[in-house]
Design a protein around this motif. Structure first.
Motif, PDB file in Angstrom:
ATOM      1  N   LEU A 195       0.833  -1.206   0.000  1.00  0.00           N
ATOM      2  CA  LEU A 195       0.000   0.000   0.000  1.00  0.00           C
ATOM      3  C   LEU A 195       0.864   1.251   0.000  1.00  0.00           C
ATOM      4  N   LEU A 196       1.872   1.278   0.880  1.00  0.00           N
ATOM      5  CA  LEU A 196       2.751   2.443   0.958  1.00  0.00           C
ATOM      6  C   LEU A 196       3.561   2.598  -0.321  1.00  0.00           C
ATOM      7  N   LEU A 197       4.045   1.478  -0.863  1.00  0.00           N
ATOM      8  CA  LEU A 197       4.837   1.542  -2.094  1.00  0.00           C
ATOM      9  C   LEU A 197       3.998   2.052  -3.253  1.00  0.00           C
ATOM     10  N   HIS A 412       0.675  20.579  23.614  1.00  0.00           N
ATOM     11  CA  HIS A 412       1.770  20.906  22.708  1.00  0.00           C
ATOM     12  C   HIS A 412       2.720  19.725  22.608  1.00  0.00           C
ATOM     13  N   GLU A 413       3.118  19.390  21.395  1.00  0.00           N
ATOM     14  CA  GLU A 413       4.024  18.273  21.196  1.00  0.00           C
ATOM     15  C   GLU A 413       5.417  18.644  21.698  1.00  0.00           C
ATOM     16  N   SER A 414       6.066  17.708  22.343  1.00  0.00           N
ATOM     17  CA  SER A 414       7.433  17.926  22.779  1.00  0.00           C
ATOM     18  C   SER A 414       8.362  17.817  21.579  1.00  0.00           C
ATOM     19  N   ASN A 415       9.565  18.342  21.747  1.00  0.00           N
ATOM     20  CA  ASN A 415      10.542  18.263  20.665  1.00  0.00           C
ATOM     21  C   ASN A 415      10.918  16.819  20.365  1.00  0.00           C
ATOM     22  N   TRP A 416      10.986  15.992  21.414  1.00  0.00           N
ATOM     23  CA  TRP A 416      11.305  14.581  21.209  1.00  0.00           C
ATOM     24  C   TRP A 416      10.225  13.901  20.378  1.00  0.00           C
ATOM     25  N   LYS A 417       8.976  14.213  20.695  1.00  0.00           N
ATOM     26  CA  LYS A 417       7.877  13.587  19.949  1.00  0.00           C
ATOM     27  C   LYS A 417       7.906  14.006  18.484  1.00  0.00           C
ATOM     28  N   LYS A 418       8.130  15.286  18.242  1.00  0.00           N
ATOM     29  CA  LYS A 418       8.192  15.771  16.860  1.00  0.00           C
ATOM     30  C   LYS A 418       9.334  15.113  16.106  1.00  0.00           C
ATOM     31  N   LEU A 419      10.510  15.050  16.749  1.00  0.00           N
ATOM     32  CA  LEU A 419      11.676  14.487  16.078  1.00  0.00           C
ATOM     33  C   LEU A 419      11.494  13.000  15.804  1.00  0.00           C
ATOM     34  N   LEU A 420      11.059  12.247  16.819  1.00  0.00           N
ATOM     35  CA  LEU A 420      10.899  10.804  16.644  1.00  0.00           C
ATOM     36  C   LEU A 420       9.828  10.479  15.609  1.00  0.00           C
ATOM     37  N   THR A 421       8.724  11.247  15.609  1.00  0.00           N
ATOM     38  CA  THR A 421       7.675  11.022  14.611  1.00  0.00           C
ATOM     39  C   THR A 421       8.209  11.237  13.203  1.00  0.00           C
ATOM     40  N   SER A 422       8.961  12.310  13.009  1.00  0.00           N
ATOM     41  CA  SER A 422       9.531  12.594  11.690  1.00  0.00           C
ATOM     42  C   SER A 422      10.524  11.515  11.273  1.00  0.00           C
ATOM     43  N   LEU A 423      11.364  11.071  12.216  1.00  0.00           N
ATOM     44  CA  LEU A 423      12.358  10.049  11.879  1.00  0.00           C
ATOM     45  C   LEU A 423      11.706   8.716  11.535  1.00  0.00           C
ATOM     46  N   HIS A 425       8.738   8.308  10.190  1.00  0.00           N
ATOM     47  CA  HIS A 425       8.198   8.468   8.841  1.00  0.00           C
ATOM     48  C   HIS A 425       9.302   8.349   7.786  1.00  0.00           C
ATOM     49  N   ILE A 426      10.421   9.000   8.046  1.00  0.00           N
ATOM     50  CA  ILE A 426      11.522   8.988   7.078  1.00  0.00           C
ATOM     51  C   ILE A 426      12.062   7.578   6.896  1.00  0.00           C
ATOM     52  N   VAL A 427      12.351   6.896   8.000  1.00  0.00           N
ATOM     53  CA  VAL A 427      12.945   5.560   7.922  1.00  0.00           C
ATOM     54  C   VAL A 427      11.994   4.576   7.251  1.00  0.00           C
ATOM     55  N   LEU A 474      19.144   6.175   0.650  1.00  0.00           N
ATOM     56  CA  LEU A 474      20.003   5.855   1.794  1.00  0.00           C
ATOM     57  C   LEU A 474      20.512   7.129   2.460  1.00  0.00           C
ATOM     58  N   ARG A 475      20.889   8.109   1.636  1.00  0.00           N
ATOM     59  CA  ARG A 475      21.354   9.363   2.219  1.00  0.00           C
ATOM     60  C   ARG A 475      20.244  10.055   3.012  1.00  0.00           C
ATOM     61  N   ALA A 476      19.003   9.982   2.493  1.00  0.00           N
ATOM     62  CA  ALA A 476      17.878  10.586   3.216  1.00  0.00           C
ATOM     63  C   ALA A 476      17.665   9.894   4.555  1.00  0.00           C
ATOM     64  N   ILE A 477      17.800   8.561   4.591  1.00  0.00           N
ATOM     65  CA  ILE A 477      17.636   7.828   5.853  1.00  0.00           C
ATOM     66  C   ILE A 477      18.655   8.291   6.888  1.00  0.00           C
ATOM     67  N   VAL A 478      19.895   8.506   6.458  1.00  0.00           N
ATOM     68  CA  VAL A 478      20.983   8.835   7.380  1.00  0.00           C
ATOM     69  C   VAL A 478      21.009  10.312   7.748  1.00  0.00           C
ATOM     70  N   ALA A 479      20.774  11.195   6.779  1.00  0.00           N
ATOM     71  CA  ALA A 479      21.087  12.612   6.975  1.00  0.00           C
ATOM     72  C   ALA A 479      19.901  13.492   7.329  1.00  0.00           C
ATOM     73  N   LYS A 480      18.698  13.107   6.952  1.00  0.00           N
ATOM     74  CA  LYS A 480      17.569  14.016   7.157  1.00  0.00           C
ATOM     75  C   LYS A 480      17.292  14.217   8.643  1.00  0.00           C
ATOM     76  N   LYS A 481      16.902  15.426   8.987  1.00  0.00           N
ATOM     77  CA  LYS A 481      16.541  15.854  10.342  1.00  0.00           C
ATOM     78  C   LYS A 481      17.746  16.031  11.267  1.00  0.00           C
TER      79      LYS A 481
END
Length: 751
Positions: A195-197, A412-423, A425-427, A474-481
């Motif tokens: 589905l995601l693909l 309000h979302e904490s910074n940890w929650k925002k960062l982990l959620t984004s990571l 999604h990215i991974v 692969l670069r996006a997995i490692v470098a983003k955020k």
């Protein structure tokens, strides 16, 4: 006499019966799907007093096509953005209803002594409510502007999506002939992966394709291309082990993100209506009225389970989602019917020969009964609420009030929650893309290259091509955020946060190395240490490559542009983005509702300032949709035009009062006979005694007195079209006039 194919005769019977039943059910103000089912009962082999379909196999093939187009149309209305906008309350409520009804349906089957597979399929059938029936009931009862209806539609969106997943799960159970947990987890994981693909690939490619071929896309071409894409996805989904319905739904949801979505939906609707009618008629053909009487008590028991279960679990789910008890009861009582997916799931069981012959007609009978009762159940929520509130234990009432009021506070979302959620999604997203590239490469690319270049050099070429394809991801997995605001703020918090941040970077780096190792180890034979060293060097090159960074950013921007292409088009065509705060108003007393200005409305042509809607109804117009344009927060000098769709904010009572007034503020119907208002073209000759002789067209009063127009004159050999108003009539002129028939004859008698 020529031979008529059986299929044409059968279609004549099916569509004739369906047309007759739809007229009757329209007259009775009942859902058309019930009319189709009744038509199927009459056209089926169980009723002998009416013409019977001769070749049920051909009809079943058409019915399967109907399921495909039904799911395709549902996908066009679905849209992934709509799923993201439904919010947490709809998800919590929908999952509570689905899980509760699956368990309840299974227990009912066990109580009735049915076999396990019958009970499981019964639970799946009872879990889904009907979007089309509820939508029509809200329209008929005038409830579309009520606060709870937005939440109900959100629940239905989630149920439609889960129904697709449920169909895949049931199919897996049937094929595997067991209920092993790992087998089910694998099937669900495979489903989510594809589905995601499909979504990522489709959004990246298809909107671009439509944008570049837009000048070539007439209505006919657009319809053919859309149906071709739909059926291609159906074939591909079936090839990889999923149902045809899933493929149609996915393609519809992808096309829903394109500029052409509304046009495609309009073009596909007649095709969908035709095949959907055949599908629902085929459902009715499988119903044996005698079997319904034989299983009368199971029908009654399952009907009660649907009414009580949906109302109870729906109310409970909405309360758990943090909504007030009144809203919860109203929402729960709306869901008390079996949806169209019940027929599809029942048909799946019959096609795969895993359910008993009596289950299908029982479910259809329950669907008919609960559909008839839907309007009455919706109305019953009003009187039931005071009774429940009065008799609810005080502790429970105080707990519900405290719980629902507490959930309305915006956290309000904490910074940890925002960062982990984004990571996450990215991974997940980029890993799905990398895995898909690896699967395709090792199944198609590697065998093709090795066929022409065997040995080490062929493997080296394959490795280079595969790594080149996956390196931007692969670069996006490692470098983003790694340079985001949240990352920098957490890094400045101290050594404790830095340790976790470094761990996250290392984890992503290791994951990327694993993907590189898979490529190298699959193509070369060497020590693990050597391959690991090569993989680390390659990842360092990928990480520091400015070219790959640029490619990664361009890919992401292209995807996001396509994902927002409809909003982008609205901006470029002079419109604005619709308000984004609709989902946030459900937790308050105010909410948004849409109204369409009737063509004969007395408000047409007036400005918002002149209408003073805020002072008269305590509502506020926040947006006006006109064609492709959207006017957000319109000013007082903005005028209303026919068929404008306006978004209004207010409470249930305010919006209801506004809607009632809008419907009454229309021009009174003219008291005229339409048969006499037809325009006709007549001719007459001006003679010597005519009262028109010597008068100009303006002086004759033909337009003012008889409401006719002189469109031509012939004088001798000369001909004059659209003569000037100062033209004078002369004897012998042949005059052509246009007007309503009665007015023309009055003119001819007078002249």
């Amino acid at each position: 006499m020529s031979h008529l194919p059986t299929l044409i005769t059968d279609l004549a019977i099916i569509l004739g019966a369906a047309g007759l039943m739809t007229l009757i059910f329209k007259r009775l103000k009942q859902p058309l799907v019930l009319g189709y089912i009744v038509a199927g009962i009459l056209a089926g082999s169980h009723v002998t007093i009416t013409p019977t379909v001769m070749d049920a196999g051909n009809v079943q093939t058409w019915a399967d096509i109907g399921v495909v187009f039904l799911l395709f149309a549902l996908g066009l209305e679905f849209s992934f953005k709509k799923l993201m906008r439904v919010g947490g309350p709809a998800v919590i409520a929908a999952m509570t209803v689905i899980l509760g009804m699956i368990v309840l349906g299974y227990l009912v089957g066990v109580v009735l002594g049915w076999k396990q597979m019958d009970s499981i399929f019964l639970g799946g059938m009872l879990a889904m409510s009907s979007t089309s029936i509820i939508y029509k009931a809200f329209d008929d009862l005038g409830l579309r502007t009520q606060r709870f209806t937005g939440l109900v539609f959100g629940i239905l969106v989630i149920e439609d999506l889960v129904a697709i997943v449920l169909m895949v799960m049931l199919s897996t159970m049937v094929v595997s002939k067991n209920f092993e947990g790992m087998e089910m987890v694998y099937s669900i994981g495979k489903l989510l992966f594809f589905l995601l693909l499909w979504f990522l690939t489709g959004i990246y490619i298809i909107p671009t394709f439509f944008r570049r071929t837009r000048l070539l896309m007439g209505d006919e071409t657009l319809l053919i291309v859309s149906l071709g894409l739909c059926l291609s996805m159906v074939v591909f989904a079936t090839y990889v082990g999923f149902s045809s319905a899933l493929g149609a739904f996915v393609m519809g949801s992808i096309l829903a993100e394109t500029i052409e979505a509304e046009t495609i939906e309009r073009l596909v609707k007649p095709v969908k209506d035709l095949f959907a009618a055949i599908f629902f008629v085929s459902v009715g053909m499988m119903v044996d009225p005698g079997m319904i009487m034989e299983y009368f008590w199971p029908v009654i028991l399952i009907t009660l389970a649907v009414l009580v279960g949906q109302a109870t679990f729906g109310t409970l789910g909405v309360v758990l989602a943090g909504q007030p008890l009144k809203t919860a009861l109203q929402s729960g009582f709306c869901l008390t019917q079996i949806g169209e997916f019940a027929f599809i799931i029942a048909g799946l069981g019959m096609t795969m020969h895993v359910t008993s012959h009596f289950l299908y007609p029982i479910v259809v009978a329950v669907a008919v009964i609960t559909t008839f009762l839907t309007p009455y159940m919706i109305r019953a929520a009003g009187p039931v609420y005071p009774y429940v509130e009065k008799n609810l234990p005080r502790k429970w009432r105080r707990f519900i009030e405290h719980y629902t009021s507490g959930t309305r506070v915006v956290n309000h979302e904490s910074n940890w929650k925002k960062l982990l959620t984004s990571l996450i999604h990215i991974v997940v997203i980029y890993s799905v893309i990398v895995i898909a590239i690896l699967i395709i490469s090792f199944n198609f690319l590697v065998p093709l290259v090795r066929m022409h270049i065997p040995g080490f050099w062929g493997s080296l070429l394959c490795a280079g091509l595969i790594l080149l394809l996956i390196s931007p991801f692969l670069r996006a997995i490692v470098a983003k955020k790694n340079h985001s605001v949240e990352f920098r703020l957490l890094w400045e918090d101290g050594y404790f946060s830095r340790a976790y941040l470094v761990s996250l970077v290392i984890f992503r780096f290791v994951l990327a190395i694993v993907y590189v190792m898979v490529v190298i180890m699959s193509l070369f034979q060497a020590s693990v240490g050597l391959l690991l060293g090569i993989a680390c060097v390659l990842m360092a090159v990928i990480f520091y490559s400015r070219y790959l960074k640029k490619q990664s950013i361009q890919i992401e921007r292209h995807f996001l542009h396509n994902f927002r292409v409809r909003e982008v088009y609205a901006r470029h065509s002079g419109g604005k983005v619709p308000p984004r705060f609709a989902g946030h108003l459900l937790s308050r007393d105010l909410h948004l509702a849409d109204f369409v200005i009737p063509s004969d409305s007395l408000w047409v042509g007036y400005t918002l300032s002149e209408l003073a809607l805020g002072n008269r109804f305590d509502v506020m117009v926040v947006a006006i949709f006109r064609g492709q344009n959207c006017i957000n927060i319109p000013g007082g000098m903005e005028r209303l035009f026919p068929q404008d769709r306006i978004q209004v904010i207010g409470s249930d009572e305010q919006l209801e009062r506004f809607g009632e007034k809008l419907q009454t503020m229309t021009l009174p119907p003219a008291d005229s006979d339409l048969t006499q208002s037809e325009v006709c073209l007549k001719q007459f000759v001006v003679d010597e005694e005519s009262s028109l002789k010597g008068k100009s067209i303006r002086e004759s009063g033909i337009r003012e007195k008889y409401r006719c127009v002189v469109v031509g004159m012939e004088r001798g050999t000369a001909s004059l079209r659209n003569p000037d108003a100062d033209t004078v009539f002369e004897a012998g002129d042949l005059v052509w006039v246009v007007g309503e028939e009665l007015n023309v004859y009055d003119l001819l008698n007078w002249k």
